[in-house]
Design a protein around this motif. Sequence first.
Motif, PDB file in Angstrom:
ATOM      1  N   SER A 148       0.830  -1.206   0.000  1.00  0.00           N
ATOM      2  CA  SER A 148       0.000   0.000   0.000  1.00  0.00           C
ATOM      3  C   SER A 148       0.864   1.256   0.000  1.00  0.00           C
ATOM      4  O   SER A 148       0.616   2.204  -0.761  1.00  0.00           O
ATOM      5  N   LEU A 149       1.881   1.264   0.857  1.00  0.00           N
ATOM      6  CA  LEU A 149       2.748   2.436   0.951  1.00  0.00           C
ATOM      7  C   LEU A 149       3.540   2.653  -0.339  1.00  0.00           C
ATOM      8  O   LEU A 149       3.756   3.796  -0.760  1.00  0.00           O
ATOM      9  N   ILE A 150       3.972   1.571  -0.975  1.00  0.00           N
ATOM     10  CA  ILE A 150       4.697   1.694  -2.244  1.00  0.00           C
ATOM     11  C   ILE A 150       3.794   2.303  -3.317  1.00  0.00           C
ATOM     12  O   ILE A 150       4.208   3.201  -4.072  1.00  0.00           O
ATOM     13  N   LEU A 151       2.550   1.830  -3.387  1.00  0.00           N
ATOM     14  CA  LEU A 151       1.616   2.361  -4.378  1.00  0.00           C
ATOM     15  C   LEU A 151       1.320   3.834  -4.117  1.00  0.00           C
ATOM     16  O   LEU A 151       1.231   4.638  -5.057  1.00  0.00           O
ATOM     17  N   VAL A 152       1.161   4.196  -2.848  1.00  0.00           N
ATOM     18  CA  VAL A 152       0.915   5.600  -2.502  1.00  0.00           C
ATOM     19  C   VAL A 152       2.124   6.460  -2.875  1.00  0.00           C
ATOM     20  O   VAL A 152       1.977   7.547  -3.452  1.00  0.00           O
ATOM     21  N   LEU A 153       3.315   5.972  -2.541  1.00  0.00           N
ATOM     22  CA  LEU A 153       4.530   6.736  -2.829  1.00  0.00           C
ATOM     23  C   LEU A 153       4.699   6.986  -4.323  1.00  0.00           C
ATOM     24  O   LEU A 153       5.058   8.098  -4.752  1.00  0.00           O
ATOM     25  N   PHE A 154       4.401   5.959  -5.124  1.00  0.00           N
ATOM     26  CA  PHE A 154       4.632   6.079  -6.570  1.00  0.00           C
ATOM     27  C   PHE A 154       3.511   6.842  -7.271  1.00  0.00           C
ATOM     28  O   PHE A 154       3.757   7.805  -7.999  1.00  0.00           O
ATOM     29  N   PHE A 155       2.258   6.408  -7.052  1.00  0.00           N
ATOM     30  CA  PHE A 155       1.148   6.966  -7.825  1.00  0.00           C
ATOM     31  C   PHE A 155       0.577   8.252  -7.225  1.00  0.00           C
ATOM     32  O   PHE A 155      -0.030   9.048  -7.960  1.00  0.00           O
ATOM     33  N   SER A 156       0.740   8.463  -5.933  1.00  0.00           N
ATOM     34  CA  SER A 156       0.192   9.670  -5.308  1.00  0.00           C
ATOM     35  C   SER A 156       1.249  10.736  -5.090  1.00  0.00           C
ATOM     36  O   SER A 156       1.063  11.894  -5.467  1.00  0.00           O
ATOM     37  N   VAL A 157       2.376  10.337  -4.469  1.00  0.00           N
ATOM     38  CA  VAL A 157       3.403  11.317  -4.132  1.00  0.00           C
ATOM     39  C   VAL A 157       4.253  11.673  -5.346  1.00  0.00           C
ATOM     40  O   VAL A 157       4.440  12.862  -5.664  1.00  0.00           O
ATOM     41  N   LYS A 158       4.770  10.670  -6.036  1.00  0.00           N
ATOM     42  CA  LYS A 158       5.670  10.926  -7.163  1.00  0.00           C
ATOM     43  C   LYS A 158       4.932  11.444  -8.395  1.00  0.00           C
ATOM     44  O   LYS A 158       5.308  12.461  -8.985  1.00  0.00           O
ATOM     45  N   LEU A 159       3.902  10.709  -8.808  1.00  0.00           N
ATOM     46  CA  LEU A 159       3.212  11.047 -10.053  1.00  0.00           C
ATOM     47  C   LEU A 159       2.001  11.951  -9.847  1.00  0.00           C
ATOM     48  O   LEU A 159       1.624  12.699 -10.747  1.00  0.00           O
ATOM     49  N   GLY A 160       1.362  11.836  -8.687  1.00  0.00           N
ATOM     50  CA  GLY A 160       0.186  12.649  -8.415  1.00  0.00           C
ATOM     51  C   GLY A 160      -1.034  12.257  -9.206  1.00  0.00           C
ATOM     52  O   GLY A 160      -1.965  13.058  -9.376  1.00  0.00           O
ATOM     53  N   ALA A 176     -19.035   7.676  -5.869  1.00  0.00           N
ATOM     54  CA  ALA A 176     -18.939   8.896  -6.682  1.00  0.00           C
ATOM     55  C   ALA A 176     -17.492   9.338  -6.888  1.00  0.00           C
ATOM     56  O   ALA A 176     -17.239  10.229  -7.693  1.00  0.00           O
ATOM     57  N   GLN A 177     -16.558   8.738  -6.147  1.00  0.00           N
ATOM     58  CA  GLN A 177     -15.140   9.084  -6.287  1.00  0.00           C
ATOM     59  C   GLN A 177     -14.327   7.822  -6.606  1.00  0.00           C
ATOM     60  O   GLN A 177     -13.566   7.335  -5.773  1.00  0.00           O
ATOM     61  N   PRO A 178     -14.501   7.262  -7.792  1.00  0.00           N
ATOM     62  CA  PRO A 178     -13.839   5.992  -8.126  1.00  0.00           C
ATOM     63  C   PRO A 178     -12.321   6.066  -8.113  1.00  0.00           C
ATOM     64  O   PRO A 178     -11.654   5.070  -7.865  1.00  0.00           O
ATOM     65  N   SER A 179     -11.752   7.239  -8.369  1.00  0.00           N
ATOM     66  CA  SER A 179     -10.291   7.344  -8.383  1.00  0.00           C
ATOM     67  C   SER A 179      -9.691   7.051  -7.012  1.00  0.00           C
ATOM     68  O   SER A 179      -8.575   6.544  -6.911  1.00  0.00           O
ATOM     69  N   GLY A 180     -10.452   7.347  -5.960  1.00  0.00           N
ATOM     70  CA  GLY A 180      -9.960   7.071  -4.616  1.00  0.00           C
ATOM     71  C   GLY A 180      -9.980   5.606  -4.256  1.00  0.00           C
ATOM     72  O   GLY A 180      -9.378   5.203  -3.244  1.00  0.00           O
ATOM     73  N   LEU A 181     -10.675   4.793  -5.050  1.00  0.00           N
ATOM     74  CA  LEU A 181     -10.749   3.351  -4.783  1.00  0.00           C
ATOM     75  C   LEU A 181      -9.665   2.565  -5.511  1.00  0.00           C
ATOM     76  O   LEU A 181      -9.472   1.382  -5.215  1.00  0.00           O
ATOM     77  N   VAL A 182      -8.984   3.193  -6.452  1.00  0.00           N
ATOM     78  CA  VAL A 182      -8.042   2.461  -7.302  1.00  0.00           C
ATOM     79  C   VAL A 182      -6.913   1.838  -6.489  1.00  0.00           C
ATOM     80  O   VAL A 182      -6.621   0.634  -6.615  1.00  0.00           O
ATOM     81  N   LEU A 183      -6.259   2.620  -5.648  1.00  0.00           N
ATOM     82  CA  LEU A 183      -5.112   2.095  -4.906  1.00  0.00           C
ATOM     83  C   LEU A 183      -5.516   1.041  -3.857  1.00  0.00           C
ATOM     84  O   LEU A 183      -4.843   0.010  -3.750  1.00  0.00           O
ATOM     85  N   LEU A 255      -8.608  -5.024   6.381  1.00  0.00           N
ATOM     86  CA  LEU A 255      -8.399  -4.286   7.637  1.00  0.00           C
ATOM     87  C   LEU A 255      -7.158  -3.411   7.529  1.00  0.00           C
ATOM     88  O   LEU A 255      -7.189  -2.209   7.831  1.00  0.00           O
ATOM     89  N   ILE A 256      -6.052  -4.009   7.099  1.00  0.00           N
ATOM     90  CA  ILE A 256      -4.796  -3.259   6.988  1.00  0.00           C
ATOM     91  C   ILE A 256      -4.895  -2.215   5.886  1.00  0.00           C
ATOM     92  O   ILE A 256      -4.470  -1.063   6.044  1.00  0.00           O
ATOM     93  N   THR A 257      -5.476  -2.605   4.756  1.00  0.00           N
ATOM     94  CA  THR A 257      -5.600  -1.667   3.637  1.00  0.00           C
ATOM     95  C   THR A 257      -6.495  -0.492   3.990  1.00  0.00           C
ATOM     96  O   THR A 257      -6.190   0.660   3.664  1.00  0.00           O
ATOM     97  N   GLU A 258      -7.602  -0.761   4.676  1.00  0.00           N
ATOM     98  CA  GLU A 258      -8.498   0.311   5.080  1.00  0.00           C
ATOM     99  C   GLU A 258      -7.812   1.258   6.061  1.00  0.00           C
ATOM    100  O   GLU A 258      -8.056   2.471   6.032  1.00  0.00           O
TER     101      GLU A 258
END
Length: 316
Positions: A148-160, A176-183, A255-258
């Motif tokens: 989860s942290l790797i995906l956040v670091l790459f797709f959210s922090v690095k690429l945005g 209504a916010q499908p982009s927030g469900l992707v990761l 549980l961990i992902t949430e």
Amino acid sequence: MIRFLGRRVLQAIVVLFIVTIIVFVLIHLLPGGPARAELGVQATPTAVESFNKQHGFDKSLPQQYLTWLGELFRGDLGYSYKENSTVLDLLKDRLPKTALLAGVSVAIAVLIAIPLGTLQAVRRNRLTDYLATAVTFVLYSTPSFWLSLILVLFFSVKLGFLPAQAPQGSIAAVLAQPSGLVLPIATIALISVALYSRYMRSSTIDNLTQDYVRTARAKGASTARVLFGHVLRNAISPILTLLGLSLPFILSGTLITERVFNFPGMGLLFYNAAVTQDYPVLLAVTLVVAIATVLGSVLADIGYALLDPRIRHAHG
């Protein structure tokens, strides 16, 4: 078939009965008893006595169990003083969101794992098989919080590209916010693909060596017909059983992902309840997970029987 289904449903009822007994025992093992666990350690003796009388805790254990079981059937799972809400209302709000997260993740994982495992079996001990095996082993051995942290670091922090936090609010607001469900979905799906593809590969290899495959090939059936017309249906059967049995691991992964993505589902509810010692919520979530696990196992057996005629004939 009917006899088989009847036996499995009866077994499920017995297991659920045992689960209710275990949860009932856990209620009485709470620190300070059920009253102080719900009212808090500062509760006055008068409040504790009133609570015990109201919920039947001043009666004998068999009477208490029957009273609690009756409340359970009526949907009364207790009250969360930490959340200032009934536990049933909390579950009604959170359960659909976790079902959405887990359901979509597992569906995507299965849709990827079945063709991937089949491809590995057909190209066994070749470059494709080795590469897929290496990737799936890495994913399977990676903790969900780390992925989860790797995906956040790459797709959210690095690429945005994607938000680091899951959408909040009701189930409609989440959808209504499908982009927030992707990761969150990608985290659970990637780990699940690694598990299911390995089973699919092994099952397909096992079926390719069966006599019916050699017979079909001797009759002139093409490789595609043998694979998709005969092997695939039999090879999928273990995946159905695995889906039912792996439900607790899927829920623990949510549980961990949430928690990482702050997704307002059952996993985050359970985590917050554990931190705040909200025992009614903890026991209710435990009961729901146990029931879901038993039902998942029954549905997996039914699906297995529908796919494999030998099961239907063996059990009448």
